[in-house]
Design an enzyme around this catalytic site. Structure first.
Site, mmCIF file in Angstrom:
data_model
loop_
_atom_site.group_PDB
_atom_site.id
_atom_site.type_symbol
_atom_site.label_atom_id
_atom_site.label_comp_id
_atom_site.label_asym_id
_atom_site.label_seq_id
_atom_site.Cartn_x
_atom_site.Cartn_y
_atom_site.Cartn_z
ATOM 1 N N HIS A 396 0.823 -1.157 -0.051
ATOM 2 C CA HIS A 396 0.082 0.008 0.118
ATOM 3 C C HIS A 396 0.973 1.275 -0.136
ATOM 4 O O HIS A 396 1.891 0.978 0.757
ATOM 5 C CB HIS A 396 -1.044 -0.012 1.307
ATOM 6 C CG HIS A 396 -2.060 0.883 1.087
ATOM 7 N ND1 HIS A 396 -2.253 2.328 1.437
ATOM 8 C CD2 HIS A 396 -3.348 0.878 0.644
ATOM 9 C CE1 HIS A 396 -3.092 3.026 1.226
ATOM 10 N NE2 HIS A 396 -3.726 1.974 0.714
ATOM 11 N N GLU A 449 -7.849 -5.357 -0.539
ATOM 12 C CA GLU A 449 -8.271 -6.257 -1.435
ATOM 13 C C GLU A 449 -8.342 -7.704 -1.299
ATOM 14 O O GLU A 449 -9.059 -8.450 -1.689
ATOM 15 C CB GLU A 449 -7.712 -5.881 -2.705
ATOM 16 C CG GLU A 449 -7.492 -4.542 -3.077
ATOM 17 C CD GLU A 449 -8.788 -3.944 -3.623
ATOM 18 O OE1 GLU A 449 -9.789 -4.355 -3.171
ATOM 19 O OE2 GLU A 449 -8.729 -2.967 -4.493
#
Ligand SMILES: CC(C)(COP(=O)(O)OP(=O)(O)OC[C@H]1O[C@@H](n2cnc3c(N)ncnc32)[C@H](O)[C@@H]1OP(=O)(O)O)[C@@H](O)C(=O)NCCC(=O)NCCS
Length: 511
Positions: A396, A449
């Site tokens: 991320h 996700e």
């Protein structure tokens, strides 16, 4: 430059927000946030010994520092300073030359103020692009491009919030409609407000008749297109059919009404397109069902179990907003031009569709399927990373520790059960281990996700609807940002550093 005659003393900010070297970085950054400043000057008595800036915090997070580290460990020691009688032009040149954003003002060894690039630009209308372009990090990492009251992400702490509340706590305790209200009104609803809001937004769920009648043909022409692409197209059509005008020409009330309409219709539109693409009859929304239950109902034709509706609802709440991610930024840039609300949402959908942003959950589930059993995980993952592939659902830009959304969704997945949960947990650990070994120092952990796919699959959402489902909640965040941008707008128009063949070259004759 019009500020030439003004001295630093006239424009500097005081009192200066300071910290001590022994203080923790967490305390200092909390103070920066409270005081709304981009740096703290580190002092020993009234003598400046260092400066800790937002850029140092980004550096710290990238290098794996902890919030409990001391300020002295991460500050820039012995910072350059400027005297109060220096003129603004000279101060600007020093800042630009060194790429500083803030510079302490020191008189006879004593800290008397601080001057920022923002202060200087405010008084001087300086065009800084050519001087500053070299310092902009790739991908704008860590660059603050706006002020917002909607929410924020604290990457090193693994924390994010909507307005004044912890977003994970909201996902654990509130309904999606409550959080939707919070995003657009700034407060959670009272009981009567909740009922009025539910009635308001549920009445806006229907697709306008003229667009509804065009949907079968659109779904036929693009029968294999991802539903998100069809959403983009049909939402554009809705904006045109309803005569949405440039946001620049609308009042805040009109824009708010359009935002509610768009947020309410997106799930209906998505489910209608999905069903038409699968040769199924469109299922009309049911006003007696809350958001998530209605969504699953319109997709499958069956009223879902309370457990599945709640699982999807928690996922939807957790993905409403997330700082200045690429799609939110896109929506704000488009709004800054004064374009209509649907134009901004459609642009944001385009940004979200990319696998590096919202397009990852189905790929993460594909990865689980490809691995199949835990004994194959290590070799599969190692092979993928060594080939240069990215493991979907990991890494991320902001989080350099656990993504709080993945932690929450892991527990939702555990609660719901299902065939993939154990495998997912084992693969998650194997992936973190492989990434730590093959990409040391990058701090790659599970992102939202990875478990999003597991949760949605368990609740009966089909794989091609994963990213569209993400879009149906994120549109609430996008529109909150659109309204905020429109309420206090200035065209977002940055600059780039030209690195091509030096101009002007002679233009060769044509032919
Ligand atoms: C989300 C993401 C785009 C953030 O990217 P970023 O902040 O720009 O990070 P970078 O692309 O600069 O990557 C930094 C390093 O980590 C590596 N890396 C980042 N994510 C990785 C992943 N999922 N798998 C393998 N390596 C990864 C990069 O290869 C790079 O390595 P290098 O230094 O050897 O070149 C990135 O982590 C990614 O592609 N993840 C997979 C897609 C995904 O899950 N998207 C959903 C996001 S919520």
């Amino acid at each position: 430059m019009s500020g030439a005659s003004r001295s630093v003393a006239e424009i500097m900010s005081q009192p200066v927000v300071t910290a001590s070297g022994a203080q923790s970085v967490a305390d200092a950054s909390a103070r920066m946030r409270e005081q709304e400043v981009g740096s703290v000057v580190v002092v020993d008595g009234d003598r400046p010994v260092g400066i800790l800036t937002e850029r140092d915090l980004v550096r710290m997070s990238a290098a794996g520092g902890a919030p409990t580290d001391t300020v002295a460990q991460w500050m820039t020691a012995d910072p350059d300073s400027v005297a109060p009688d220096v003129d603004a032009v000279t101060a600007f040149a020093t800042l630009a030359e060194h790429g500083y954003r803030h510079i302490p003002v020191v008189d006879d060894g004593r800290l008397v103020g601080i001057v920022s690039m923002r202060d200087l630009m405010r008084i001087a209308q300086i065009q800084p692009a050519e001087n500053l372009a070299h310092e902009v990090p790739r991908g704008l990492e860590g660059v603050v491009v706006a002020e917002t009251r909607i929410g924020d992400v604290r990457g090193t702490e693994g924390f994010y919030h909507y307005r004044q509340y912890n977003a994970v706590e909201l996902a654990e305790t509130r309904s999606l409609e409550d959080v939707w209200y919070l995003m657009h009104h700034g407060e959670l609803p009272t009981m009567p407000e909740r009922a009025a809001f539910a009635a308001e937004v549920r009445s806006l769920r229907c697709i306008p008749a003229e667009v509804q009648s065009a949907l079968p043909e659109i779904a036929r022409v693009a029968s294999h297109a991802p539903p998100l692409d069809l959403l983009r197209t049909t939402l554009s059509l809705i904006g045109a059919a309803l005569g949405f005008r440039p946001s620049l020409d609308l009042s805040a009330v009109e824009l708010h009404e359009q935002a509610m309409r768009v947020c309410a219709v997106v799930p209906t539109l998505l489910c209608a397109l999905y069903r038409l693409q699968h040769d199924l009859e469109v299922v009309e929304p049911r006003p007696d069902l809350a958001y998530a239950a209605n969504y699953l109902y319109m997709m499958s034709g069956d009223v879902p179990s309370a457990e599945h509706a709640r699982g999807v609802e928690q996922y939807l709440i957790s993905t409403i907003d997330h700082g200045f991610n690429a799609s939110t930024f896109t929506a704000r840039v488009i709004t800054s031009t004064g374009a209509d609300l649907v134009a901004a949402v459609v642009g944001a959908i385009g940004a979200l569709s990319g696998p590096l942003h919202g397009g990852a959950p189905s790929r993460a589930l594909d990865m689980l399927d490809a691995i199949g059993t835990i004994d194959k995980a290590d070799a599969w993952l190692r092979d993928a990373v060594e080939r240069g592939d990215r493991l979907m659902g990991f890494g991320h830009r902001v989080y350099k520790t656990d993504d709080p959304r993945s932690v929450m969704l892991r527990s939702v997945a555990e609660r719901l059960g299902g065939p993939r949960v154990e495998l997912a947990k084992q693969v998650e650990q194997a992936a973190i281990d492989v990434l730590a070994e093959l990409k040391p120092g990058r701090k790659l952990y599970t992102n939202v996700e990875f478990y999003a796919g597991v949760v949605m699959d368990t609740c009966g959402v089909s794989r091609d609807m994963f990213t569209p489902t993400f879009a149906s909640s994120r549109v609430i965040g996008w529109t909150a940002h659109i309204l905020e941008q429109a309420a206090d707008n200035r065209l977002i128009r940055p600059s780039a550093q030209y690195v091509g063949v030096p101009p002007p070259q002679p233009v060769p004759p044509a032919g």
